[in-house]
Design a protein around this motif. Sequence first.
Motif, PDB file in Angstrom:
ATOM      1  N   ALA A   1       0.832  -1.200   0.000  1.00 48.34           N
ATOM      2  CA  ALA A   1       0.000   0.000   0.000  1.00 48.34           C
ATOM      3  C   ALA A   1       0.871   1.256   0.000  1.00 48.34           C
ATOM      4  CB  ALA A   1      -0.934  -0.007   1.208  1.00 48.34           C
TER       5      ALA A   1
ATOM      6  N   ASP B   1       0.843   3.996  -3.009  1.00 45.83           N
ATOM      7  CA  ASP B   1       0.600   5.415  -2.753  1.00 45.83           C
ATOM      8  C   ASP B   1       1.751   6.255  -3.285  1.00 45.83           C
ATOM      9  OD1 ASP B   1      -1.913   5.340  -1.688  1.00 45.83           O
ATOM     10  OD2 ASP B   1      -1.279   5.417   0.399  1.00 45.83           O
TER      11      ASP B   1
ATOM     12  N   ARG C   1       1.100   6.792  -6.960  1.00 45.40           N
ATOM     13  CA  ARG C   1      -0.030   7.645  -7.326  1.00 45.40           C
ATOM     14  C   ARG C   1       0.396   9.113  -7.427  1.00 45.40           C
ATOM     15  NH1 ARG C   1      -2.918   4.117  -3.598  1.00 45.40           N
ATOM     16  NH2 ARG C   1      -4.475   2.928  -4.762  1.00 45.40           N
TER      17      ARG C   1
ATOM     18  N   GLY D   1      -2.956  11.894  -3.259  1.00 43.94           N
ATOM     19  CA  GLY D   1      -3.842  11.126  -2.395  1.00 43.94           C
ATOM     20  C   GLY D   1      -3.124  10.054  -1.606  1.00 43.94           C
TER      21      GLY D   1
ATOM     22  N   HIS E   1      -4.023   6.351   0.943  1.00 43.25           N
ATOM     23  CA  HIS E   1      -5.030   5.328   1.214  1.00 43.25           C
ATOM     24  C   HIS E   1      -4.616   4.537   2.455  1.00 43.25           C
ATOM     25  CE1 HIS E   1      -7.135   5.858  -2.679  1.00 43.25           C
ATOM     26  NE2 HIS E   1      -5.948   6.323  -3.029  1.00 43.25           N
TER      27      HIS E   1
END
Length: 199
Positions: free
Chosen positions: A178, A182, A185, A188, A190
């Motif tokens: 995760a 991220d 990306r 943002g 998460h």
Amino acid sequence: MTSPPRTLRADAVRNRAILLEAAEKEFAERGPGASVADIARRAGVGKGTVFRHFASKDELIAAIVHMHISVLDATGRRLLTTADPGAALYEFLTAAAAQREQQDVSFLLTADDASAEVVALREQLYATIGALVDRAREAGAIRPDVTTTDVVLLMCAPNHVVSFVKDPPPDLWRRYLALIFDGLRPEGAHPLGPPPAPL
């Protein structure tokens, strides 16, 4: 009544599967230096049995790589047809990390002295990953400066990180996956999943 040829074929298939499982575990534990004798011993057979199925250690390595590549490449090709390119790349990275959690033999894929067959399998997988990355980048789901090489190198990172933790809880690799995604990306954040384990 089963004929002798069919029995022999069934035995051969079973012995090949046993050898591949033993070889995969031996390479994961000992690295590429694991010998055919080590593999035969783990499988409970003689070296001659190994060579009846695989003409050389390189051929055995190629068979193991093919097992892993065929599953990952099929996953990647399927995901190329899905509607959400970002979700497709994340699902692919999750599948890759889950596979490596079971048995990490990725070094067989990237070895400098890899056989021509392994190199061809590697290039096939990298092409699929490249297509997933291109789709995600064009859709704005990942940073515009992320490359296929970046993603290939990050594929093994979640489990590599977890390997430094003594007795890690199940699925801890998902936290680091995760974090990686991220980082891919453009904006943002998460949820990271399971909490970090103490060192």
